[in-house]
Scaffold this motif. Structure first.
Motif, PDB file in Angstrom:
ATOM      1  N   ARG A  43      67.169  58.276 154.014  1.00  0.00           N
ATOM      2  CA  ARG A  43      67.194  56.743 153.739  1.00  0.00           C
ATOM      3  C   ARG A  43      67.749  56.154 155.008  1.00  0.00           C
ATOM      4  O   ARG A  43      67.406  55.182 155.655  1.00  0.00           O
ATOM      5  N   GLU A  78      57.545  60.352 148.175  1.00  0.00           N
ATOM      6  CA  GLU A  78      58.226  59.052 148.158  1.00  0.00           C
ATOM      7  C   GLU A  78      58.721  58.578 149.557  1.00  0.00           C
ATOM      8  O   GLU A  78      58.726  57.755 150.228  1.00  0.00           O
ATOM      9  N   SER A  82      57.172  55.852 152.566  1.00  0.00           N
ATOM     10  CA  SER A  82      58.180  54.912 153.288  1.00  0.00           C
ATOM     11  C   SER A  82      58.629  54.923 154.511  1.00  0.00           C
ATOM     12  O   SER A  82      58.850  53.756 155.323  1.00  0.00           O
ATOM     13  N   LYS A  85      55.756  53.549 156.641  1.00  0.00           N
ATOM     14  CA  LYS A  85      55.732  52.159 156.487  1.00  0.00           C
ATOM     15  C   LYS A  85      56.855  51.526 157.508  1.00  0.00           C
ATOM     16  O   LYS A  85      56.642  50.410 158.121  1.00  0.00           O
TER      17      LYS A  85
END
Length: 136
Positions: A43, A78, A82, A85
Motif C-alpha cells: 500500500r 486486491e 488497486s 488504478k
C-alpha cells in the motif's frame, strides 16, 4: 527521498525510493515478511507511485528470507487491481533463483492479470524494460 518501513522489532523490512531519473518507484524488501508487512508495504509504495505520477515499480525481493505465499491471494486479487488504478503499468521483480521468494514470485507472475510484470536476475535489465513503457 527514501522511506523505510520497520517491523515491531525495529528492523527495516522495506525501503521505498522514488527514482526520478528512470521514472519508477524502487522497493527493496528484506528479511522475513509477515502478511501485515506485505500489505502495509504494498500500500505504501502504491501510494508513492500515485504521488509521483509514475507507471513502473522495480520490486527487489533478493533479500527476503522465506516465502511470501501467505499473502498471494490478497496481492493478486486486491492489491494488483488497486495498483493498476493508481497508475501501475509495469512491474519488474528481482528475485534470487531457486529461493522461496522466487517460488512466490513465479506464482504471482503466473496469476497476475492487472498489469505487465516480469522477473529479472539483474537490476539494469529490469530498469531497461521498465523505461520502455515511456517510449511507447
Amino acid at each position: 527521498m527514501t522511506k523505510e518501513l520497520v517491523n515491531p522489532f525495529g528492523r527495516v523490512y522495506l525501503t521505498i525510493k522514488e527514482d526520478s531519473q528512470n521514472r519508477l518507484i524502487y522497493v527493496n524488501w528484506m528479511g522475513y515478511l509477515t502478511e501485515e508487512n506485505v500489505k502495509t508495504g504494498a500500500r505504501a509504495y502504491t501510494q508513492a507511485l500515485a504521488d509521483a505520477g509514475y507507471n513502473c515499480v522495480l520490486n527487489d525481493t533478493r533479500l527476503i528470507i522465506g516465502s511470501w505465499g501467505h499473502s498471494m491471494d490478497w496481492v493478486v486479487n486486491e492489491w494488483a487491481p488497486s495498483a493498476a488504478k493508481a497508475g501501475l503499468k509495469r512491474f519488474a521483480m528481482l528475485a534470487n533463483p531457486e529461493s522461496f521468494g522466487e517460488s512466490s514470485a513465479s506464482i504471482f507472475l503466473s496469476e497476475l492479470k492487472a498489469f505487465e510484470a516480469r522477473s529479472f536476475n539483474d537490476l539494469e535489465s529490469a530498469r531497461k524494460w521498465l523505461r520502455e513503457v515511456y517510449a511507447r
